[in-house]
Design an enzyme around this catalytic site. Structure first.
Site, mmCIF file in Angstrom:
data_model
loop_
_atom_site.group_PDB
_atom_site.id
_atom_site.type_symbol
_atom_site.label_atom_id
_atom_site.label_comp_id
_atom_site.label_asym_id
_atom_site.label_seq_id
_atom_site.Cartn_x
_atom_site.Cartn_y
_atom_site.Cartn_z
ATOM 1 N N ASP A 84 -30.920 6.137 -6.983
ATOM 2 C CA ASP A 84 -30.426 6.008 -8.536
ATOM 3 C C ASP A 84 -29.652 7.079 -8.897
ATOM 4 O O ASP A 84 -29.669 8.249 -8.320
ATOM 5 C CB ASP A 84 -31.759 5.949 -9.205
ATOM 6 C CG ASP A 84 -31.963 5.089 -10.474
ATOM 7 O OD1 ASP A 84 -31.346 4.783 -11.126
ATOM 8 O OD2 ASP A 84 -33.182 4.141 -10.417
ATOM 9 N N ASP A 130 -27.936 3.832 -13.618
ATOM 10 C CA ASP A 130 -29.110 3.824 -14.656
ATOM 11 C C ASP A 130 -28.179 3.626 -16.084
ATOM 12 O O ASP A 130 -27.066 4.135 -16.210
ATOM 13 C CB ASP A 130 -29.614 5.003 -14.835
ATOM 14 C CG ASP A 130 -30.608 5.091 -15.797
ATOM 15 O OD1 ASP A 130 -31.658 4.399 -15.755
ATOM 16 O OD2 ASP A 130 -30.620 5.855 -16.958
ATOM 17 N N GLU A 160 -27.037 -0.900 -14.058
ATOM 18 C CA GLU A 160 -27.976 -1.564 -15.005
ATOM 19 C C GLU A 160 -27.250 -1.778 -16.309
ATOM 20 O O GLU A 160 -26.864 -0.642 -17.091
ATOM 21 C CB GLU A 160 -29.182 -0.464 -15.359
ATOM 22 C CG GLU A 160 -30.026 -1.080 -16.223
ATOM 23 C CD GLU A 160 -31.013 0.020 -16.976
ATOM 24 O OE1 GLU A 160 -32.305 -0.516 -17.592
ATOM 25 O OE2 GLU A 160 -30.842 1.149 -16.827
ATOM 26 N N HIS A 196 -39.652 -1.206 -13.015
ATOM 27 C CA HIS A 196 -40.366 -0.126 -13.246
ATOM 28 C C HIS A 196 -40.524 0.150 -15.009
ATOM 29 O O HIS A 196 -40.883 0.952 -15.502
ATOM 30 C CB HIS A 196 -40.118 1.280 -12.855
ATOM 31 C CG HIS A 196 -38.688 1.523 -13.253
ATOM 32 N ND1 HIS A 196 -37.367 0.846 -12.836
ATOM 33 C CD2 HIS A 196 -38.149 2.545 -13.930
ATOM 34 C CE1 HIS A 196 -36.376 1.429 -13.174
ATOM 35 N NE2 HIS A 196 -37.032 2.615 -14.181
ATOM 36 N N ASP A 197 -39.732 -0.629 -15.686
ATOM 37 C CA ASP A 197 -39.767 -0.645 -17.124
ATOM 38 C C ASP A 197 -40.250 -1.864 -17.884
ATOM 39 O O ASP A 197 -40.280 -2.070 -19.064
ATOM 40 C CB ASP A 197 -37.931 -0.733 -17.456
ATOM 41 C CG ASP A 197 -37.342 0.348 -17.135
ATOM 42 O OD1 ASP A 197 -38.214 1.551 -17.291
ATOM 43 O OD2 ASP A 197 -35.984 0.425 -16.742
#
Ligand code: GLC
Length: 528
Positions: free
Chosen positions: A105, A202, A257, A319-320
């Site tokens: 990430d 991200d 993302e 994970h969100d």
């Protein structure tokens, strides 16, 4: 219909399947209840056995953890909670020895407020790093994510406001400054030199900003309308980032993302091959368990991406977001059918650790909630074996005479850890875990599935049907999104490809036999 088809030259990140690990929750080697790099290294055989191509690690860098690692205080070091750079090198070497790529990430939009760059920037108006962040005397009407309130915090020392689209602890970098660009490019080189295969960037659609920082129009204020922060300035920055990746041999990859809802706009972030290699498209992640909705999403994505030469991605959980099994009502049958869908669509699938165990969100009582964005449930630890502490390390006894204590992980276990764990499900050939493994092996061996065209087929109400094709190789997929069996009528005749045989079924029923006249409730089948 035969399989003498040649194979595809598509790069690994198009053919392959990428598995997301949330490092705090994957495996703990030291008994502090928080996962770490050594804990991941010890579980790599699970991933090799499962048959994924790459793993992506959510942030492992030094961080005060206001946003659990998405607030970075040093991009070129590992947080002691997770281990050290040496641990990372060991993990990377073992992954590569098992033919697993490693994707890190990278958080380019903001740092931690504890990053030395921000500490310098906030120290005085004439500090050389002042302009590395976005400072204003007058603020606009932008609001921050996670909490109510402006995206600006006033700083007493210099009597100015800094921009933070996320928490006040996450100040936005100013990518218009060439020194920021150079420093962030060097971060990529630091990890590329160590041998990483790519990055997940991200909220990278936010890095370019209209220099006037215009007010949001009133209709989007206070809404979760994500599209409001799209700025074309980002495209040029992505071309610069892509050039850094291309300094390196091999197929290094960046998936961005892109938290937007317009498919055409998302496709534009690929820049016709000059910007991102892949962009997350989260529209399907918000689709309900409904055939017509999926049909629309698949059609719209193909229509937007094909002219742009963009290769789609498919994500059901991360994970969100609430895990898809929980979102779809908790049924294992649906979770199995969703797995067959995810792994047979045209594009790169991303799996989120635990979905292969049929994991649902944990129920997290208020006393154990820790995330400012309320996302704890999907971040619950992975249970590896049936008995507590489910394969997580035990803490060291303080007296040698005391027994070691099962550690309490940082978040509660997900439902039924005694049953839904890797060891138990590996012993059951009909388990959801084996379904994922068989799907992954089938996909890997089948160019029609990993590289072929997709054509939607006519199907009865409540059923989604499509064909995948590569050379002379054909596969068909049928997914029944309803809770009732559905009669297929003349599907085989209508699809013009009679003689379909069930290669794989989400519930295992009918495999190796000719397609029958019904699909079971929430059943999906792969046909050859
Ligand atoms: C992304 C991450 C999320 C994080 C946010 C801010 O959306 O996936 O976990 O909180 O960016 O960095």
């Amino acid at each position: 219909m035969d399989d003498a088809d040649g194979s595809s030259d598509n790069p690994w990140w198009q053919r392959g399947v990428i598995y997301q690990i949330y490092p705090r929750s994957f495996g703990d080697s030291d008994g502090d209840g928080i996962g770490d790099l050594e804990g991941i290294r010890r579980r790599l055989d699970h991933l090799a056995w499962l048959g994924v191509d790459a793993l992506w690690l959510s942030p492992i860098y030094r961080s005060p953890m206001a946003d659990f690692g998405y607030d970075i205080a040093d991009y070129c070091d590992v947080d002691p909670i997770f281990g050290s750079l040496a641990d990372f090198d060991r993990l990377l070497a073992k992954a590569h020895a098992r033919d697993l790529k490693v994707v890190l990430d990278w958080v380019p939009n903001h740092t931690s407020d504890q990053h030395p760059w921000f500490q310098a920037s906030r120290s005085s108006r004439d500090n050389p790093k002042r302009d590395w962040y976005v400072w204003r005397d007058e603020i606009n009407n932008w609001t921050q994510a996670f909490r109510d309130g402006p995206a600006w915090t006033g700083d007493v020392a210099t009597r100015a406001h800094y921009l933070h689209l996320f928490l006040p602890e996450q100040p936005d970098l100013n990518w218009a400054n060439p020194e920021v660009r150079a420093a962030m490019h060097d971060v990529l080189r630091f990890w590329l030199d160590r041998g990483v295969d790519g990055f997940r960037a991200d909220v990278v659609h936010l890095i370019g900003k209209d220099p006037d920082l215009p007010d949001d129009p009133p209709e989007v204020l206070g809404t979760s309308r994500v599209d409001r922060h799209h700025a074309p300035e980002t495209f040029d920055l992505l071309r610069g980032i892509r050039q850094v990746l291309e300094e390196y041999p091999g197929e290094r990859m960046m998936v961005g993302e892109i938290n937007l809802s317009d498919h055409e706009l998302i496709a534009a972030y690929y820049g016709g091959g000059s910007q991102l290699n892949l962009a997350f498209n989260f529209v399907p992640l918000h689709a309900s368990w409904e055939a017509a909705e999926w049909r629309t999403v698949i059609t719209d994505i193909a229509r937007a991406y094909e002219p742009a030469g963009a290769w789609p991605t498919w994500v059901l959980s991360n994970h969100d977001q609430v895990r898809h099994r929980s979102r779809y009502g908790g049924s294992e049958a649906r979770a199995r059918a969703a797995a067959l869908l995810l792994l047979t669509l045209r594009g790169t699938p991303f799996l989120y650790a635990g979905e292969e165990l049929g994991q649902e969100d944990a129920a997290v009582p208020p006393s154990r909630q820790v995330d400012p964005g309320g996302r704890d449930g999907c971040r619950a630890p992975i249970p590896w074996d049936p008995a507590p502490p489910h394969g997580w390390a035990t803490s060291e006894p303080s007296q040698p005479s005391e027994p070691s204590q099962p550690s309490q992980p940082w978040l509660p276990w997900p439902p039924e850890p005694d049953r839904r764990n890797a060891e138990r499900l590996a012993e059951e050939p009909a388990s959801v875990l084996h379904l994922y493994r068989r799907l992954l092996a089938t996909r890997r061996a089948c160019p029609a599935l990993h590289s072929g065209e997709l054509e939607l087929l006519a199907a009865p109400d409540g059923v989604l049907a499509y064909l995948r094709r590569w050379g002379g190789q054909r596969r068909a997929v049928l997914v029944n999104f309803t809770d009732q069996p559905v009669a297929l009528g003349d599907f085989a005749a209508d699809s013009g490809h009679g003689g379909w045989v069930v290669d794989l079924a989400s519930d295992g029923r009918g495999e190796g036999r000719p397609l029958g006249c019904h699909l079971g409730s929430n059943q999906a089948v792969l046909l050859r």
